[in-house]
Design a protein around this motif. Sequence first.
Motif, PDB file in Angstrom:
ATOM      1  N   THR A 112      49.782 -63.930-186.650  1.00 59.20           N
ATOM      2  CA  THR A 112      49.871 -64.687-187.894  1.00 59.20           C
ATOM      3  C   THR A 112      49.251 -66.064-187.752  1.00 59.20           C
ATOM      4  OG1 THR A 112      51.942 -63.550-188.407  1.00 59.20           O
ATOM      5  CG2 THR A 112      51.445 -65.548-189.655  1.00 59.20           C
ATOM      6  N   GLY A 113      48.383 -66.409-188.683  1.00 58.25           N
ATOM      7  CA  GLY A 113      47.790 -67.731-188.732  1.00 58.25           C
ATOM      8  C   GLY A 113      48.434 -68.573-189.818  1.00 58.25           C
ATOM      9  N   VAL A 114      48.306 -69.887-189.681  1.00 58.86           N
ATOM     10  CA  VAL A 114      48.835 -70.832-190.658  1.00 58.86           C
ATOM     11  C   VAL A 114      47.665 -71.452-191.409  1.00 58.86           C
ATOM     12  CG1 VAL A 114      50.157 -72.951-190.975  1.00 58.86           C
ATOM     13  CG2 VAL A 114      50.809 -71.331-189.184  1.00 58.86           C
ATOM     14  N   THR A 115      47.740 -71.479-192.731  1.00 62.72           N
ATOM     15  CA  THR A 115      46.683 -72.103-193.521  1.00 62.72           C
ATOM     16  C   THR A 115      46.769 -73.608-193.371  1.00 62.72           C
ATOM     17  OG1 THR A 115      46.653 -70.296-195.133  1.00 62.72           O
ATOM     18  CG2 THR A 115      45.724 -72.399-195.837  1.00 62.72           C
ATOM     19  N   VAL A 116      45.689 -74.221-192.883  1.00 60.90           N
ATOM     20  CA  VAL A 116      45.681 -75.671-192.679  1.00 60.90           C
ATOM     21  C   VAL A 116      44.658 -76.361-193.582  1.00 60.90           C
ATOM     22  CG1 VAL A 116      46.550 -75.607-190.332  1.00 60.90           C
ATOM     23  CG2 VAL A 116      44.093 -75.397-190.727  1.00 60.90           C
ATOM     24  N   LEU A 130      42.385 -70.979-191.250  1.00 60.92           N
ATOM     25  CA  LEU A 130      43.638 -70.594-190.609  1.00 60.92           C
ATOM     26  C   LEU A 130      43.677 -71.122-189.186  1.00 60.92           C
ATOM     27  CD1 LEU A 130      43.982 -66.871-191.780  1.00 60.92           C
ATOM     28  CD2 LEU A 130      45.184 -68.859-192.651  1.00 60.92           C
ATOM     29  N   GLU A 131      44.864 -71.528-188.762  1.00 64.20           N
ATOM     30  CA  GLU A 131      45.093 -71.969-187.393  1.00 64.20           C
ATOM     31  C   GLU A 131      46.039 -70.988-186.719  1.00 64.20           C
ATOM     32  OE1 GLU A 131      46.842 -75.818-184.867  1.00 64.20           O
ATOM     33  OE2 GLU A 131      47.268 -75.599-187.008  1.00 64.20           O
ATOM     34  N   TYR A 132      45.660 -70.519-185.522  1.00 58.07           N
ATOM     35  CA  TYR A 132      46.481 -69.609-184.732  1.00 58.07           C
ATOM     36  C   TYR A 132      46.990 -70.390-183.525  1.00 58.07           C
ATOM     37  CZ  TYR A 132      44.567 -66.080-187.763  1.00 58.07           C
ATOM     38  OH  TYR A 132      44.223 -65.356-188.871  1.00 58.07           O
ATOM     39  N   ARG A 143      50.924 -81.628-187.977  1.00 61.80           N
ATOM     40  CA  ARG A 143      50.358 -80.928-189.128  1.00 61.80           C
ATOM     41  C   ARG A 143      49.157 -81.676-189.676  1.00 61.80           C
ATOM     42  NH1 ARG A 143      55.128 -80.913-193.454  1.00 61.80           N
ATOM     43  NH2 ARG A 143      56.170 -80.116-191.591  1.00 61.80           N
ATOM     44  N   GLY A 194      48.558 -62.540-193.931  1.00 66.45           N
ATOM     45  CA  GLY A 194      47.819 -63.471-193.094  1.00 66.45           C
ATOM     46  C   GLY A 194      46.467 -62.985-192.638  1.00 66.45           C
ATOM     47  N   TYR A 205      52.120 -65.661-183.099  1.00 58.01           N
ATOM     48  CA  TYR A 205      50.818 -65.683-182.423  1.00 58.01           C
ATOM     49  C   TYR A 205      50.607 -64.416-181.613  1.00 58.01           C
ATOM     50  CZ  TYR A 205      47.018 -67.282-179.416  1.00 58.01           C
ATOM     51  OH  TYR A 205      45.817 -67.398-178.755  1.00 58.01           O
ATOM     52  N   SER A 213      53.550 -69.859-180.899  1.00 61.29           N
ATOM     53  CA  SER A 213      54.263 -69.726-182.167  1.00 61.29           C
ATOM     54  C   SER A 213      54.794 -68.303-182.295  1.00 61.29           C
ATOM     55  CB  SER A 213      53.344 -70.060-183.340  1.00 61.29           C
ATOM     56  OG  SER A 213      52.262 -69.152-183.402  1.00 61.29           O
TER      57      SER A 213
END
Length: 656
Positions: free
Chosen positions: A87-91, A75-77, A139, A48, A84, A81
Amino acid sequence: MPGLLGAVPLLLLSVAGAPAVAAGGAVSAAAPRAIPVAGVAAFGIGAGHLQGPDGVAVGASGAVFVADNSGDRVLEYIPGSPGYPRTGVTVAGGRGTGSGLGQLNGPTGVALDSKGDLFVSDSGNNRVLEYVYSAARHRYAPAGRVVAGTGVAGPGPSQLSSPTGLAIMATGNLVVADSGNNRVQEFSYDRAAGRFAARATTIAGTGGDGSGASQLSYPAGIALDARGDLFVADAGNFRVMEYAVTAATQAYPADGTVVISGQFCRWLALDSRGDLFVSWSYVAGGMVEIRYNPVTRSFASRGTPVGTAQENGINAGGLAFDTSGHLFVAYTAVTSNPDWTVWDLVLEFSYDPRAGTYSPVGTVMTQIGRQDEGVSAVAVDSHRNLFVSDVDGSVYEFRPAAAGYAPLGTVIAPPLAEPAVYGSALALDSRNDLFVASQDGPGVLEYRPDAAGRYPASGSPVPGASELTGLQVTAIAVDSRNDLLIGSGEQVLEFRYSAATGSYAPSGTVIATVAGSSPPTPAGLAVDAHGDLFVTSPAAGVVQEYLFNAKTGTYAPAGITVASVPGNSQGTYPTGIAVNGRGDLFVFTSHGNSVLEFTGNPATGIYAAESTVIFGGGGTGWPGTGGVGLDREGDLFFGNNVDSAVVYEVAASALR
């Protein structure tokens, strides 16, 4: 400790999740939770991590969005979560470099509208994409839709060339820094139709490339204040321009006003007070705050640096504020300070509304780089004060009333010429005297606290131990008799302590020799309650125990291998080591930059062949070094040079 360890919230991080691979290939139980108790909390190591953070935006919920320029994704943090802020999420993007609606090519700016939709400057594709947010599903759409630019670079009203900064007006209109065309474009939004106009109006840079009042040269970051005034980072002209909107017509003048000049600037942000924040990434990067005076309706003539001197030597990028006034800043590379080797991270500078100031050291949101040399050793004294070794040696005072540690450390040992490459480089004796490895001079310096617990400004050579002078010391331990154990070269030396004279033997006795291929350095030393000595060997990837004979006061001539760590293609480096009252071993290993626990059997003195992963720092292919320590209650403390100058704590009750 300048530039090493700073303020960090007591954020509870879960390092549990998918089962971790233990020594010998076995699968361990879920790791206990680790709390960062001191230092800069560094996250994002592994899959990440960021690869060139650029624009930053913060949503109404506090989620942080970062344009990962080299990673071709956003990436969204998400606060709250499990990962957090590690780790970020690919958006957006994340499907390789390309021009498809699910792909990005060098994204730069990011912005959010009132509905939570995400806008991304897809600079390499000369367009802006909108990713629609579904509140019901929480999402973003997997593919974006083009809302500005045609995908082909050009100067036409419907074209863009290397767009960067983005902003959304109160009307919903989209404002784009059209960097390659030296202008700022406004795309009108039709609320009824739910779409943007294909053709834009130029609202800044109407005079083309140049340095005149109506001209811009590679505008980058843009920002809008509460009145709708437009601010532009005119990067090529080393200035920030302001375009005051006409209230009646909501139009901008052709000529802008210079807010500040003389400094390369790239990204902008405005806080709730109207102060302007400017970042730059040229020669020596940094960030300044330009105060706004609401009475005179003017800005200060000079900016005030935000962050430490070290952080103001790093290339700074995107800026954004959350609703609490905390500032998020993207950093990419070092250009001026070789001791502050940090890159690819986002720092959060917390804001104190009472004092009107920001934390002096940012909390790392995500990174792949590391700061200074990273943590190489930790120790805890009888008062639970935490000692940390990096380039400097510092103490973090334990505050019983708050049941926590001081947010900033106090430097005890000044910067050393060369910090130890492997393993522990400091230790405490029963009097809380601190011993620190020094590569410049006497080998080890001793710092004795006064009656109030304050340490002197400079250390002294260890009294009597003349052989220490000039030794390259890579590990230190002190036994229950206050004898000093030193790792140097391929040997472990014992310097006996005399309570009668308060001094040490002039020369050390060799009690262990670490063999093997390079590096055959004793990396970590620890002594258990029985006086047995434990030594980590990086070359062999093992921990050896040297049994102590209390009657003769000597150690066994040969060590017993009691633990081994898994190897990898980059090498196996067990470094820091500690042993608790039950005889359990805790070892930092470069394999995954992890802390492993090897459970001991008090009845047989034999250790379990397989370990439990207490902490997995990621970065398996990137060997690191680290230190571990224990307090009198058995709480475990550890840090490493990859997670970047942060010390974590795991309560004894969470260890098996």
